[in-house]
Design a protein around this motif. Structure first.
Motif, PDB file in Angstrom:
ATOM      1  N   SER A  27      -4.754   5.888  -1.346  1.00  0.00           N
ATOM      2  CA  SER A  27      -3.736   4.849  -1.430  1.00  0.00           C
ATOM      3  C   SER A  27      -3.909   4.086  -2.726  1.00  0.00           C
ATOM      4  CB  SER A  27      -3.841   3.857  -0.272  1.00  0.00           C
ATOM      5  OG  SER A  27      -3.632   4.475   0.970  1.00  0.00           O
ATOM      6  N   TYR A  28      -2.778   3.707  -3.319  1.00  0.00           N
ATOM      7  CA  TYR A  28      -2.831   2.753  -4.417  1.00  0.00           C
ATOM      8  C   TYR A  28      -1.944   1.571  -4.076  1.00  0.00           C
ATOM      9  CZ  TYR A  28       1.490   5.076  -6.057  1.00  0.00           C
ATOM     10  OH  TYR A  28       2.747   5.611  -6.154  1.00  0.00           O
ATOM     11  N   LEU A  29      -1.944   0.583  -4.959  1.00  0.00           N
ATOM     12  CA  LEU A  29      -1.285  -0.686  -4.659  1.00  0.00           C
ATOM     13  C   LEU A  29      -0.192  -0.997  -5.670  1.00  0.00           C
ATOM     14  CD1 LEU A  29      -4.534  -2.723  -3.940  1.00  0.00           C
ATOM     15  CD2 LEU A  29      -3.023  -1.645  -2.268  1.00  0.00           C
ATOM     16  N   ARG A  57       0.846  -1.184   0.000  1.00  0.00           N
ATOM     17  CA  ARG A  57       0.000   0.000   0.000  1.00  0.00           C
ATOM     18  C   ARG A  57       0.884   1.238   0.000  1.00  0.00           C
ATOM     19  NH1 ARG A  57      -4.067   1.911   4.933  1.00  0.00           N
ATOM     20  NH2 ARG A  57      -4.692   3.897   4.013  1.00  0.00           N
ATOM     21  N   TYR A  58       0.676   2.089  -1.019  1.00  0.00           N
ATOM     22  CA  TYR A  58       1.377   3.378  -1.062  1.00  0.00           C
ATOM     23  C   TYR A  58       0.373   4.459  -0.724  1.00  0.00           C
ATOM     24  CZ  TYR A  58       4.347   7.215  -2.451  1.00  0.00           C
ATOM     25  OH  TYR A  58       5.089   8.362  -2.442  1.00  0.00           O
TER      26      TYR A  58
END
Lengths: 107, 120
Positions: free
Chosen positions: B106-108, B99-100
């Motif tokens: 958040s994106y992955l 997770r960023y």
């Protein structure tokens, strides 16, 4: 809970433009990301923060958002763009990702 | 370069146990949430749960609570997904994700996937 609806399939001729929509009540207030999943491969992000392209993703891929609909546009479509595409946002209340239903792009 | 490298293909029988792994490279493993996503054959992406390696805080999707266990070993930069008694319906590709988080969303980032087949 959040629901993101995409068309099941989009068919496009090589060199033309494909548009994939992602609809949901939460889209207007949240940031949308897009992933490409080629057959047999893991998803790969092609658009993040609604409109930004990661390095290495061709400029032919672009993202936009208006109201409750986010759109991924692929210009000058190539055979290699044939894949499933998923939108995603983050449910900040539940603190988890929500994925769209997915769209199969056929070239 | 950030990489998530998952363990290899598994073929198991119903009722058997299984633990698959995901090792992080190229970043501080302790400070990014690691999540798991299931993709059944021909289907879409399903969120299973997430763990924070720094303190092992773990959260499960209601659909998977009690069905799997997510764990982590920070000392070897690895996260795990475990079943105690597999069913045929667990046949799927399983992806670990990093997770960023930035600015309220958040994106992955994805591992390469682990194929799990459960068949008698």
């Amino acid at each position: 809970s959040y629901v993101l609806t995409q068309p099941p399939s989009v068919s496009v001729a090589p060199g033309k433009t494909a548009s994939i929509t992602c609809e949901g009540n939460s889209v207007a207030s949240e940031t949308v990301h897009w992933y490409q999943q080629r057959p047999g491969q893991a998803p790969l992000m092609v658009i993040y923060y609604n409109t930004d392209r990661p390095s290495g993703i061709p400029e032919r891929f672009s993202g936009s958002k208006s109201g409750s609909t986010a759109t991924l546009t692929i210009s000058r479509v190539e055979v290699g763009d044939e894949a499933d595409y998923y939108c995603q946002l983050w449910d900040t209340g539940g603190d988890h990702p929500v994925f769209g239903t997915g769209t199969k792009v056929t070239v | 370069e950030v990489q998530l490298v998952q363990s290899g293909t598994e073929v198991k029988k119903p009722g058997e146990s299984l633990k698959i792994s995901c090792k992080g490279y190229g970043y501080d493993f302790a400070t990014y949430w690691i999540g798991w996503v299931r993709q059944m054959p021909g289907k879409g992406l399903e969120w299973m749960g997430i763990i924070y390696p720094g303190d092992s805080d773990t959260r499960y999707s209601p659909s998977f609570q009690g069905q799997v266990t997510i764990s982590v070993d920070e000392s070897i930069s690895s996260a795990f997904l475990q079943w105690t008694s597999l069913k045929a319906s667990d046949t799927a590709m399983y992806y670990c994700t990093r997770r960023y988080y930035y600015d309220g969303t958040s994106y992955l980032e994805w591992g390469q996937g682990t194929q799990v087949t459960v068949s008698s």
